[in-house]
Motif scaffolding. Structure first.
Motif, PDB file in Angstrom:
ATOM      1  N   PHE A   8       1.118  -1.357  -0.092  1.00  0.00           N
ATOM      2  CA  PHE A   8       0.128  -0.421   0.019  1.00  0.00           C
ATOM      3  C   PHE A   8       1.239   1.436   0.074  1.00  0.00           C
ATOM      4  O   PHE A   8       2.088   0.842  -0.276  1.00  0.00           O
ATOM      5  CB  PHE A   8      -0.592  -0.027   0.970  1.00  0.00           C
ATOM      6  CG  PHE A   8       0.137  -0.320   2.604  1.00  0.00           C
ATOM      7  CD1 PHE A   8       1.014   0.585   3.439  1.00  0.00           C
ATOM      8  CD2 PHE A   8      -0.511  -1.802   3.327  1.00  0.00           C
ATOM      9  CE1 PHE A   8       1.327  -0.412   4.696  1.00  0.00           C
ATOM     10  CE2 PHE A   8       0.065  -2.379   4.193  1.00  0.00           C
ATOM     11  CZ  PHE A   8       0.550  -1.674   4.851  1.00  0.00           C
ATOM     12  N   PRO A  30      -2.468   2.060   4.352  1.00  0.00           N
ATOM     13  CA  PRO A  30      -2.822   1.034   4.496  1.00  0.00           C
ATOM     14  C   PRO A  30      -4.526   0.902   3.143  1.00  0.00           C
ATOM     15  O   PRO A  30      -4.263   0.416   2.827  1.00  0.00           O
ATOM     16  CB  PRO A  30      -3.108   0.412   5.662  1.00  0.00           C
ATOM     17  CG  PRO A  30      -2.738   0.894   6.943  1.00  0.00           C
ATOM     18  CD  PRO A  30      -2.624   2.937   6.155  1.00  0.00           C
ATOM     19  N   ASN A  32      -7.235   0.002   4.654  1.00  0.00           N
ATOM     20  CA  ASN A  32      -7.889  -1.294   4.896  1.00  0.00           C
ATOM     21  C   ASN A  32      -8.885  -1.388   5.609  1.00  0.00           C
ATOM     22  O   ASN A  32      -9.907  -2.558   6.284  1.00  0.00           O
ATOM     23  CB  ASN A  32      -7.463  -2.500   4.900  1.00  0.00           C
ATOM     24  CG  ASN A  32      -6.375  -1.835   6.102  1.00  0.00           C
ATOM     25  OD1 ASN A  32      -6.473  -0.671   7.115  1.00  0.00           O
ATOM     26  ND2 ASN A  32      -5.828  -2.688   7.457  1.00  0.00           N
ATOM     27  N   SER A  33      -9.826   0.016   6.605  1.00  0.00           N
ATOM     28  CA  SER A  33     -10.668  -0.042   7.184  1.00  0.00           C
ATOM     29  C   SER A  33     -11.608   0.703   6.542  1.00  0.00           C
ATOM     30  O   SER A  33     -10.898   1.583   5.391  1.00  0.00           O
ATOM     31  CB  SER A  33     -10.174   0.377   8.434  1.00  0.00           C
ATOM     32  OG  SER A  33      -9.976   2.256   8.197  1.00  0.00           O
ATOM     33  N   ALA A  36     -10.699   6.026   4.945  1.00  0.00           N
ATOM     34  CA  ALA A  36      -9.903   5.778   4.131  1.00  0.00           C
ATOM     35  C   ALA A  36      -8.879   6.436   5.077  1.00  0.00           C
ATOM     36  O   ALA A  36      -7.902   6.671   3.865  1.00  0.00           O
ATOM     37  CB  ALA A  36     -10.685   5.912   2.369  1.00  0.00           C
ATOM     38  N   TYR A 118      -7.589  -4.072  12.227  1.00  0.00           N
ATOM     39  CA  TYR A 118      -7.131  -2.860  10.565  1.00  0.00           C
ATOM     40  C   TYR A 118      -5.785  -2.487  10.679  1.00  0.00           C
ATOM     41  O   TYR A 118      -4.788  -2.432   9.967  1.00  0.00           O
ATOM     42  CB  TYR A 118      -8.074  -1.749  10.012  1.00  0.00           C
ATOM     43  CG  TYR A 118      -9.375  -2.462  10.283  1.00  0.00           C
ATOM     44  CD1 TYR A 118     -10.133  -2.768   8.910  1.00  0.00           C
ATOM     45  CD2 TYR A 118     -10.311  -1.270  10.975  1.00  0.00           C
ATOM     46  CE1 TYR A 118     -11.176  -2.973   8.927  1.00  0.00           C
ATOM     47  CE2 TYR A 118     -11.696  -1.451  11.246  1.00  0.00           C
ATOM     48  CZ  TYR A 118     -12.122  -3.098   9.966  1.00  0.00           C
ATOM     49  OH  TYR A 118     -13.428  -3.501   9.154  1.00  0.00           O
ATOM     50  N   ASP A 119      -4.905  -1.678  11.861  1.00  0.00           N
ATOM     51  CA  ASP A 119      -3.689  -0.806  11.907  1.00  0.00           C
ATOM     52  C   ASP A 119      -2.741  -2.267  12.201  1.00  0.00           C
ATOM     53  O   ASP A 119      -1.667  -2.128  11.738  1.00  0.00           O
ATOM     54  CB  ASP A 119      -3.585  -0.230  13.015  1.00  0.00           C
ATOM     55  CG  ASP A 119      -5.302   0.850  12.708  1.00  0.00           C
ATOM     56  OD1 ASP A 119      -5.974   0.686  11.528  1.00  0.00           O
ATOM     57  OD2 ASP A 119      -5.492   1.680  13.720  1.00  0.00           O
ATOM     58  N   ALA A 122      -1.706  -4.693   9.145  1.00  0.00           N
ATOM     59  CA  ALA A 122      -1.912  -3.243   8.135  1.00  0.00           C
ATOM     60  C   ALA A 122       0.569  -3.564   8.642  1.00  0.00           C
ATOM     61  O   ALA A 122       1.469  -3.424   8.026  1.00  0.00           O
ATOM     62  CB  ALA A 122      -1.670  -2.302   8.229  1.00  0.00           C
ATOM     63  N   TYR A 155      -6.967 -11.725  14.466  1.00  0.00           N
ATOM     64  CA  TYR A 155      -6.071 -10.438  13.642  1.00  0.00           C
ATOM     65  C   TYR A 155      -4.383 -10.955  13.424  1.00  0.00           C
ATOM     66  O   TYR A 155      -4.391 -10.141  12.609  1.00  0.00           O
ATOM     67  CB  TYR A 155      -6.716  -9.109  13.530  1.00  0.00           C
ATOM     68  CG  TYR A 155      -8.643  -8.777  14.233  1.00  0.00           C
ATOM     69  CD1 TYR A 155      -9.080  -9.856  13.000  1.00  0.00           C
ATOM     70  CD2 TYR A 155      -8.979  -8.320  15.395  1.00  0.00           C
ATOM     71  CE1 TYR A 155     -10.582  -8.718  13.316  1.00  0.00           C
ATOM     72  CE2 TYR A 155     -10.612  -8.671  15.374  1.00  0.00           C
ATOM     73  CZ  TYR A 155     -10.917  -8.511  14.034  1.00  0.00           C
ATOM     74  OH  TYR A 155     -12.130  -8.231  14.189  1.00  0.00           O
TER      75      TYR A 155
END
Length: 328
Positions: A8, A30, A32-33, A36, A118-119, A122, A155
């Protein structure tokens, strides 16, 4: 944003020499969440002249109202530089809206659930890409709680974490008024009027925290609350953890007491859990406090070497300076 990653967009914000250390600062986006706009900053420390001889990667995650300076002072002091000089490849996370990481568009809604889902994955993916190795993780307070949520929510797994160390992290301390529904409802209505909890106003630290974290914590501790989100029970999920987990508690920590830190790690399978209590009656020279367990002259002498040993072996010596080590 120019990218130094195939995963990313990633930008190298700065590359500086700080005494005997190198400091590379990366900004990740990223995407991904649901929000954005989220961008995360990672600081990588290295030894000057030995950039091609980096060791095992270690990711440090700060607690609430904090930032990278918990681990790494402007003068090159702290656990981060110590581990770097010991040969580890140190990466320091700054969570959404903390330190160099900008506030995302929906900052006030940020929750541990977002950090864990998410974080952290990534960040793990980027560090793996850069290092070619699975990183170790170390979190303090809310940072450790977030790591526990990521493990319990599945995760982060074996491909993302070689080991996890939790310092002063728990979610079992009871707040009995929140068990009374009218009190909880009133508290929620009051908190929703605010955007953030001010670290300076509360005298808790240099950073603010989004109000979403406070609302999430109230839900965890409510009458029918649980450590999890709408989709997953993180508490139950800890029983499936297959990576070594160390929990460290301090006898003088009134915020996150020993019994509660122990209860969290007891959810991890017996063969993968370790527990260390920092106390005078366990052989240490002090009953450490919540911050002092990692940031103090005494911690530098007595705790930091144990951290380095853990990262190198995923175990702790039975006796180091008389310390009591318990494998539960």
């Amino acid at each position: 944003m120019q990218s130094s990653s195939d995963l990313f967009p990633v930008a190298l914000m700065s590359a500086e020499l700080r005494g005997d250390l190198t400091e590379d600062v990366y900004r990740l986006k990223p995407g991904n969440s649901p929000d954005a706009s989220v961008e995360l900053v990672l600081t990588r420390l290295g030894r000057f002249g030995q950039e091609d001889e980096r060791g095992v990667p270690v990711i440090l995650v700060h607690g609430s109202f904090s930032n990278r300076r918990f681990w790494y002072s402007p003068k090159g002091l702290g656990l981060g530089p110590y581990l770097t000089r010991a040969g580890f490849d140190v990466w320091i996370v700054e969570m959404r809206g903390h330190g160099l990481s900008p506030r995302n568009q929906h900052y006030r809604r940020n929750r541990v659930a977002d950090y864990a889902r998410y974080d952290l994955p990534a960040i793990a993916a980027f560090v793996r890409e850069q290092c070619g190795q699975v990183p170790h993780w170390l979190g303090h307070s809310l940072g450790g709680t977030t790591l526990a949520a990521a493990l319990g929510g599945h995760y982060l797994g074996n491909g993302d974490a070689a080991s996890v160390a939790l310092f002063g992290s728990q979610i079992s301390r009871n707040y009995w008024p929140l068990k009374v529904p009218p009190v909880e409802w009133s508290g929620r209505l009051l908190l929703k009027r605010f955007e953030v909890l001010s670290g300076s106003w509360l005298k808790r630290g240099p950073e603010d925290e989004p109000i979403g974290l406070a609302l999430e914590s109230m839900r965890w501790h409510g009458l029918f609350g649980r450590f999890g989100d709408a989709e997953r029970d993180w508490w139950a999920g800890l029983a499936d953890v297959r990576v070594p987990v160390l929990a460290v508690a301090a006898a003088g920590d009134l915020q996150d007491p020993v019994w509660a830190c122990r209860k969290l790690v007891e959810q991890v399978p017996e063969e993968n859990r370790h527990f260390l209590r920092l106390a005078r009656d366990a052989g240490f020279s002090d009953d450490f406090g919540h911050i002092e367990m990692l940031v103090s002259k005494v911690a530098e002498r007595e705790v930091w070497p144990l951290v380095a040993h853990w990262l190198g072996h995923q175990s702790l010596p039975v006796a180091v300076q008389g310390a009591e080590v318990v494998t539960l």
